[in-house]
Design a protein around this motif. Structure first.
Motif, PDB file in Angstrom:
ATOM      1  N   UNK A  58      -5.832  -4.821   3.868  1.00 28.03           N
ATOM      2  CA  UNK A  58      -4.990  -5.910   4.455  1.00 28.03           C
ATOM      3  C   UNK A  58      -3.904  -4.538   5.106  1.00 28.03           C
ATOM      4  N   UNK A  59      -3.364  -5.288   5.937  1.00 24.73           N
ATOM      5  CA  UNK A  59      -2.689  -4.155   6.880  1.00 24.73           C
ATOM      6  C   UNK A  59      -1.012  -4.969   6.129  1.00 24.73           C
ATOM      7  N   UNK A  60      -0.278  -3.179   5.786  1.00 20.32           N
ATOM      8  CA  UNK A  60       0.621  -3.568   5.751  1.00 20.32           C
ATOM      9  C   UNK A  60       2.168  -2.793   6.529  1.00 20.32           C
ATOM     10  N   UNK A  61       3.072  -4.095   6.895  1.00 17.96           N
ATOM     11  CA  UNK A  61       3.960  -3.785   7.755  1.00 17.96           C
ATOM     12  C   UNK A  61       5.617  -4.266   7.162  1.00 17.96           C
ATOM     13  N   UNK A  62       6.377  -3.238   8.310  1.00 17.98           N
ATOM     14  CA  UNK A  62       7.721  -3.281   7.079  1.00 17.98           C
ATOM     15  C   UNK A  62       9.026  -3.649   8.645  1.00 17.98           C
ATOM     16  N   UNK A  63      10.147  -3.289   9.131  1.00 11.16           N
ATOM     17  CA  UNK A  63      10.284  -3.431   9.748  1.00 11.16           C
ATOM     18  C   UNK A  63      10.297  -2.158  11.416  1.00 11.16           C
ATOM     19  N   UNK A  64      10.153  -0.791  10.635  1.00 10.40           N
ATOM     20  CA  UNK A  64       9.413   0.627  11.817  1.00 10.40           C
ATOM     21  C   UNK A  64       8.672   1.534  10.509  1.00 10.40           C
ATOM     22  N   UNK A  65       8.220   1.327   9.276  1.00 12.15           N
ATOM     23  CA  UNK A  65       7.118   1.625   9.574  1.00 12.15           C
ATOM     24  C   UNK A  65       7.478   1.787   7.413  1.00 12.15           C
ATOM     25  N   UNK A  66       7.728   2.626   7.279  1.00 13.34           N
ATOM     26  CA  UNK A  66       8.327   3.724   6.914  1.00 13.34           C
ATOM     27  C   UNK A  66       8.508   2.747   5.324  1.00 13.34           C
ATOM     28  N   UNK A  67       8.703   1.782   5.299  1.00 14.04           N
ATOM     29  CA  UNK A  67       8.657   0.976   3.524  1.00 14.04           C
ATOM     30  C   UNK A  67       6.739   0.619   3.304  1.00 14.04           C
ATOM     31  N   UNK A  68       6.386   0.009   4.680  1.00 12.65           N
ATOM     32  CA  UNK A  68       4.741  -0.131   4.214  1.00 12.65           C
ATOM     33  C   UNK A  68       4.658   1.446   3.981  1.00 12.65           C
ATOM     34  N   UNK A  69       4.623   2.662   4.986  1.00 10.81           N
ATOM     35  CA  UNK A  69       3.688   3.810   4.346  1.00 10.81           C
ATOM     36  C   UNK A  69       4.313   3.433   2.687  1.00 10.81           C
ATOM     37  N   UNK A  70       4.835   3.607   1.854  1.00 10.95           N
ATOM     38  CA  UNK A  70       5.373   3.719   0.560  1.00 10.95           C
ATOM     39  C   UNK A  70       4.575   2.552   0.261  1.00 10.95           C
ATOM     40  N   UNK A  71       4.742   1.214   0.352  1.00 14.57           N
ATOM     41  CA  UNK A  71       3.559   0.977  -0.360  1.00 14.57           C
ATOM     42  C   UNK A  71       2.411   0.947   0.030  1.00 14.57           C
ATOM     43  N   UNK A  80      -6.623   0.085  -3.897  1.00 17.41           N
ATOM     44  CA  UNK A  80      -6.373  -1.287  -2.404  1.00 17.41           C
ATOM     45  C   UNK A  80      -7.050  -1.239  -1.645  1.00 17.41           C
ATOM     46  N   UNK A  81      -7.619  -1.832  -0.199  1.00 16.63           N
ATOM     47  CA  UNK A  81      -7.457  -1.657   0.878  1.00 16.63           C
ATOM     48  C   UNK A  81      -6.706  -1.889   1.625  1.00 16.63           C
ATOM     49  N   UNK A  82      -5.933  -0.636   1.742  1.00 15.44           N
ATOM     50  CA  UNK A  82      -5.327  -1.150   3.332  1.00 15.44           C
ATOM     51  C   UNK A  82      -4.554   0.177   3.848  1.00 15.44           C
ATOM     52  N   UNK A  83      -4.025  -0.808   5.046  1.00 19.25           N
ATOM     53  CA  UNK A  83      -3.890   0.462   5.717  1.00 19.25           C
ATOM     54  C   UNK A  83      -2.511   0.276   6.430  1.00 19.25           C
ATOM     55  N   UNK A  84      -1.301   0.986   6.944  1.00 22.21           N
ATOM     56  CA  UNK A  84      -0.058   0.693   7.189  1.00 22.21           C
ATOM     57  C   UNK A  84      -0.273   0.691   8.955  1.00 22.21           C
ATOM     58  N   UNK A  85       1.481  -0.187   9.090  1.00 20.13           N
ATOM     59  CA  UNK A  85       1.398  -0.552  10.773  1.00 20.13           C
ATOM     60  C   UNK A  85       2.276   0.530  11.233  1.00 20.13           C
TER      61      UNK A  85
END
Length: 110
Positions: A58-71, A80-85
């Motif tokens: 699951x690829x996680x995205x936010x505005x610039x990458x900070x919040x998604x990195x924390x998620x 969970x199998x997750x990757x930051x965008x």
């Protein structure tokens, strides 16, 4: 001291069929998001974790990458199998990728 590295991929390297989870707040989502993305604001994640799409990864995205990195760090810790965008929706828009807006005007990234 820093935590473990978060799995990440630049927007340019996203697979065409990537399952996107957008963790921005509702006003950001309404202003413009990726077509087909699922919306689950970071502020509601723990209460709504059962709603996560069943994709690997699951690829996680936010505005610039900070919040998604924390998620991603949190969800990876939960198994969970997750990757930051990397670069988030700002990078998405800068590359001219399609945006869909739920608001009354054209899409924009806020």
């Amino acid at each position: 001291m820093t935590g473990p590295a978060v799995p990440a991929v630049p927007v340019a390297d996203l697979p065409p069929d990537a399952a996107l989870l957008d963790v921005r707040e509702i006003d950001e989502w309404n202003a413009g998001h990726a077509p087909g993305a699922r919306h689950l604001p970071m502020s509601e994640l723990t209460a709504r974790i059962a709603e996560l799409p069943d994709h690997d990864p699951l690829y996680v995205v936010c505005r610039s990458g900070g919040r998604s990195a924390r998620v991603v760090a949190y969800l990876a810790g939960q198994g969970y199998p997750v990757v930051n965008v990397e670069g988030g929706m700002q990078s998405w828009a800068a590359q001219g990728r399609e945006l869909v807006a739920d608001g009354g005007s054209g899409p924009e990234i806020i």
